[in-house]
Design a protein around this motif. Sequence first.
Motif, PDB file in Angstrom:
ATOM      1  N   GLN A   1     -53.667  -9.799  15.970  1.00  0.00           N
ATOM      2  CA  GLN A   1     -52.692 -10.210  16.984  1.00  0.00           C
ATOM      3  C   GLN A   1     -51.273 -10.015  16.475  1.00  0.00           C
ATOM      4  OE1 GLN A   1     -53.349 -13.960  19.068  1.00  0.00           O
ATOM      5  NE2 GLN A   1     -51.196 -14.477  18.769  1.00  0.00           N
ATOM      6  N   PHE A   2     -51.078 -10.243  15.174  1.00  0.00           N
ATOM      7  CA  PHE A   2     -49.731 -10.144  14.621  1.00  0.00           C
ATOM      8  C   PHE A   2     -49.216  -8.714  14.549  1.00  0.00           C
ATOM      9  CE2 PHE A   2     -49.900 -14.340  11.967  1.00  0.00           C
ATOM     10  CZ  PHE A   2     -49.723 -15.060  13.133  1.00  0.00           C
ATOM     11  N   SER A   3     -50.081  -7.753  14.808  1.00  0.00           N
ATOM     12  CA  SER A   3     -49.628  -6.362  14.738  1.00  0.00           C
ATOM     13  C   SER A   3     -48.767  -5.981  15.933  1.00  0.00           C
ATOM     14  CB  SER A   3     -50.832  -5.418  14.645  1.00  0.00           C
ATOM     15  OG  SER A   3     -51.578  -5.411  15.859  1.00  0.00           O
ATOM     16  N   LYS A   4     -48.903  -6.702  17.040  1.00  0.00           N
ATOM     17  CA  LYS A   4     -48.206  -6.292  18.262  1.00  0.00           C
ATOM     18  C   LYS A   4     -46.692  -6.372  18.116  1.00  0.00           C
ATOM     19  CE  LYS A   4     -50.678  -8.682  21.404  1.00  0.00           C
ATOM     20  NZ  LYS A   4     -51.116  -9.160  22.727  1.00  0.00           N
ATOM     21  N   GLY A   5     -46.210  -7.477  17.556  1.00  0.00           N
ATOM     22  CA  GLY A   5     -44.769  -7.650  17.442  1.00  0.00           C
ATOM     23  C   GLY A   5     -44.127  -6.605  16.548  1.00  0.00           C
ATOM     24  N   SER A   6     -44.740  -6.364  15.400  1.00  0.00           N
ATOM     25  CA  SER A   6     -44.176  -5.381  14.477  1.00  0.00           C
ATOM     26  C   SER A   6     -44.256  -3.979  15.071  1.00  0.00           C
ATOM     27  CB  SER A   6     -44.894  -5.440  13.132  1.00  0.00           C
ATOM     28  OG  SER A   6     -46.295  -5.347  13.278  1.00  0.00           O
ATOM     29  N   LEU A   7     -45.357  -3.666  15.751  1.00  0.00           N
ATOM     30  CA  LEU A   7     -45.498  -2.349  16.382  1.00  0.00           C
ATOM     31  C   LEU A   7     -44.408  -2.150  17.433  1.00  0.00           C
ATOM     32  CD1 LEU A   7     -47.135   0.260  16.990  1.00  0.00           C
ATOM     33  CD2 LEU A   7     -48.395  -1.101  18.679  1.00  0.00           C
ATOM     34  N   PHE A   8     -44.248  -3.108  18.302  1.00  0.00           N
ATOM     35  CA  PHE A   8     -43.269  -2.997  19.373  1.00  0.00           C
ATOM     36  C   PHE A   8     -41.862  -2.839  18.798  1.00  0.00           C
ATOM     37  CE2 PHE A   8     -40.619  -5.532  22.542  1.00  0.00           C
ATOM     38  CZ  PHE A   8     -40.335  -4.426  23.320  1.00  0.00           C
ATOM     39  N   HIS A   9     -41.538  -3.661  17.821  1.00  0.00           N
ATOM     40  CA  HIS A   9     -40.189  -3.611  17.249  1.00  0.00           C
ATOM     41  C   HIS A   9     -39.933  -2.280  16.550  1.00  0.00           C
ATOM     42  CE1 HIS A   9     -36.447  -4.978  15.448  1.00  0.00           C
ATOM     43  NE2 HIS A   9     -36.888  -4.543  14.291  1.00  0.00           N
ATOM     44  N   GLY A  10     -40.896  -1.830  15.746  1.00  0.00           N
ATOM     45  CA  GLY A  10     -40.701  -0.588  15.004  1.00  0.00           C
ATOM     46  C   GLY A  10     -40.571   0.619  15.911  1.00  0.00           C
ATOM     47  N   VAL A  11     -41.446   0.711  16.916  1.00  0.00           N
ATOM     48  CA  VAL A  11     -41.412   1.845  17.842  1.00  0.00           C
ATOM     49  C   VAL A  11     -40.126   1.812  18.658  1.00  0.00           C
ATOM     50  CG1 VAL A  11     -42.485   2.845  19.899  1.00  0.00           C
ATOM     51  CG2 VAL A  11     -43.902   2.126  17.961  1.00  0.00           C
ATOM     52  N   ARG A  12     -39.799   0.671  19.196  1.00  0.00           N
ATOM     53  CA  ARG A  12     -38.593   0.558  20.028  1.00  0.00           C
ATOM     54  C   ARG A  12     -37.339   0.916  19.251  1.00  0.00           C
ATOM     55  NH1 ARG A  12     -36.885  -5.249  22.339  1.00  0.00           N
ATOM     56  NH2 ARG A  12     -36.795  -5.595  20.092  1.00  0.00           N
ATOM     57  N   HIS A  13     -37.228   0.398  18.037  1.00  0.00           N
ATOM     58  CA  HIS A  13     -36.011   0.647  17.260  1.00  0.00           C
ATOM     59  C   HIS A  13     -35.904   2.114  16.870  1.00  0.00           C
ATOM     60  CE1 HIS A  13     -32.604  -1.009  15.001  1.00  0.00           C
ATOM     61  NE2 HIS A  13     -32.815   0.026  14.213  1.00  0.00           N
ATOM     62  N   GLY A  14     -37.019   2.705  16.455  1.00  0.00           N
ATOM     63  CA  GLY A  14     -36.980   4.104  16.064  1.00  0.00           C
ATOM     64  C   GLY A  14     -36.589   5.014  17.219  1.00  0.00           C
ATOM     65  N   LEU A  15     -37.183   4.804  18.394  1.00  0.00           N
ATOM     66  CA  LEU A  15     -36.874   5.640  19.548  1.00  0.00           C
ATOM     67  C   LEU A  15     -35.444   5.424  20.024  1.00  0.00           C
ATOM     68  CD1 LEU A  15     -40.205   5.419  21.589  1.00  0.00           C
ATOM     69  CD2 LEU A  15     -39.454   7.221  20.040  1.00  0.00           C
ATOM     70  N   MET A  16     -34.960   4.194  19.950  1.00  0.00           N
ATOM     71  CA  MET A  16     -33.593   3.915  20.353  1.00  0.00           C
ATOM     72  C   MET A  16     -32.599   4.669  19.464  1.00  0.00           C
ATOM     73  SD  MET A  16     -31.640   0.205  20.489  1.00  0.00           S
ATOM     74  CE  MET A  16     -33.114  -0.546  21.171  1.00  0.00           C
ATOM     75  N   ALA A  17     -32.874   4.703  18.169  1.00  0.00           N
ATOM     76  CA  ALA A  17     -31.987   5.405  17.238  1.00  0.00           C
ATOM     77  C   ALA A  17     -31.998   6.910  17.508  1.00  0.00           C
ATOM     78  CB  ALA A  17     -32.404   5.109  15.791  1.00  0.00           C
ATOM     79  N   LEU A  18     -33.188   7.466  17.690  1.00  0.00           N
ATOM     80  CA  LEU A  18     -33.292   8.911  17.911  1.00  0.00           C
ATOM     81  C   LEU A  18     -32.636   9.338  19.217  1.00  0.00           C
ATOM     82  CD1 LEU A  18     -36.939   9.340  16.666  1.00  0.00           C
ATOM     83  CD2 LEU A  18     -34.923  10.403  15.629  1.00  0.00           C
ATOM     84  N   GLU A  19     -32.664   8.474  20.212  1.00  0.00           N
ATOM     85  CA  GLU A  19     -32.068   8.805  21.499  1.00  0.00           C
ATOM     86  C   GLU A  19     -30.556   9.004  21.394  1.00  0.00           C
ATOM     87  OE1 GLU A  19     -32.269   7.208  26.135  1.00  0.00           O
ATOM     88  OE2 GLU A  19     -32.783   5.859  24.485  1.00  0.00           O
ATOM     89  N   LEU A  20     -29.916   8.334  20.436  1.00  0.00           N
ATOM     90  CA  LEU A  20     -28.468   8.444  20.265  1.00  0.00           C
ATOM     91  C   LEU A  20     -28.035   9.707  19.535  1.00  0.00           C
ATOM     92  CD1 LEU A  20     -27.572   4.786  19.190  1.00  0.00           C
ATOM     93  CD2 LEU A  20     -27.241   5.842  21.438  1.00  0.00           C
ATOM     94  N   LEU A  21     -28.969  10.357  18.845  1.00  0.00           N
ATOM     95  CA  LEU A  21     -28.590  11.433  17.932  1.00  0.00           C
ATOM     96  C   LEU A  21     -28.090  12.704  18.617  1.00  0.00           C
ATOM     97  CD1 LEU A  21     -28.286  12.175  15.003  1.00  0.00           C
ATOM     98  CD2 LEU A  21     -30.712  12.782  14.929  1.00  0.00           C
ATOM     99  N   PRO A  22     -28.712  13.197  19.692  1.00  0.00           N
ATOM    100  CA  PRO A  22     -28.212  14.446  20.275  1.00  0.00           C
ATOM    101  C   PRO A  22     -26.746  14.385  20.688  1.00  0.00           C
ATOM    102  CG  PRO A  22     -30.393  13.947  21.130  1.00  0.00           C
ATOM    103  CD  PRO A  22     -29.949  12.737  20.358  1.00  0.00           C
ATOM    104  N   GLY A  23     -26.332  13.288  21.303  1.00  0.00           N
ATOM    105  CA  GLY A  23     -24.933  13.154  21.709  1.00  0.00           C
ATOM    106  C   GLY A  23     -23.986  13.169  20.535  1.00  0.00           C
TER     107      GLY A  23
END
Length: 431
Positions: A323-345
């Motif tokens: 059960q504890f894997s959900k929070g870390s998974l969500f946070h890690g995926v969300r943060h990584g994708l958010m960072a990558l989305e800023l890079l092209p600009g």
Amino acid sequence: MSQPLWQKSGIQIDPRIMQFLAGDDVILDREFFLHDITASKAHVEGLANIGVVSADEVAALKRELDVLAEDFRSGAFVLDERYEDGHSAIEARLTERLGDAGRRVHTGRSRNDQILVATRLWLKDKLAELEAHCRAVAEVCLERAAQPALPLPGYTHLQRAVVSSTAMWFAGFAEGFIDNALRARQTRDWIDANPLGTAAGYGVNLPLDREHTTRALGFARMQVSPIYAQLSRGKFEMAVLEAIASAMLDLRRLAWDLSLFTTAEFNFVALPSQYTTGSSIMPNKRNPDVVELLRASYASVAAARCEIEQLLSLPSGYQRDLQFSKGSLFHGVRHGLMALELLPGLLAQMQWNEAMMRGAIEPAMYATDVAIEQAAAGVPFRDAYRAAAETAASAGTGRTPEASLAARTSPGAGNALRLDELRARLAALGR
């Protein structure tokens, strides 16, 4: 909180224990809720195929599941502490609206395969986002690599080494992010397996139509073994985080370069104003905060992967630890994708300072060219190396960065970037 699905008569529930058991699970389930609803529709269709629910019941269940999804999107239905988790919320809503038909929806499935399939669908979506972000970065890098090349010092050990160029710098990150996009695609293919119908990890005494749910949910294949379905939980999540981390490693190194290049000591790069912030006390400052946080973002992805890995020290079969894997998974995926989305600009708008880059190229940086030229003329390379080392300070006499780059004809070097080859690799991902 509504009555837990597993509640039995005569058993007292301690609210403190329930809070510990549930934690923020129901809040995290908001991320997967629409996928859980989608999987529930496929499941009831499968139940209808084997005669467990009637045609009228499956039509009503699918209708109510669609209404629930729309209510969730609009905010008319809120997944909150009234429910133990998203799974119980779906069943409670269907039972409230449809009575016995709602009570039949859980036939043949467990919350274990519910979270497995909802998470798997979510992960496939996130890998598609990862691939898109990596492709966008690669496209910008290829566009800028095709622009007239400006001289740029090449560094090893953070010491001036050889003449490089802005085109080579962009081409290097272009190829890296093409590979990152490919890895996202390959990881998506690898996890594209349907766990729905494996129940608690041992199957059920019903001929569940797992072929139907596999097709209906768009999976490439069925995850056949119920035991392996449970063994894959965490393992597949780690693979997705590793694919994101691959891109984040390149992002971290790129951000490191920009952190150095934007200092007054280098002054090679000017960042777009929206990617900088001011100081709270020093009026003269514009800080590259976005670049620094991009550099730091790998840590969030790596930490999520590490937490899940530590949870997987388990025997076979489902264990509540996961059960504890959900929070870390969500946070890690969300943060990584958010960072990558800023890079092209950022990459599209950053500006090079040609005068400062050209001024940083010193005569000794041509010594490698001198040694290679002598070796090409027949001098043993080690002898040419020693001779060039002795005259390194004057190696640049009469030489220019442009001539050095023009003579660099090895594949991928300054005069042989092979951008068309890289574009072809990127285009192949679109097929």
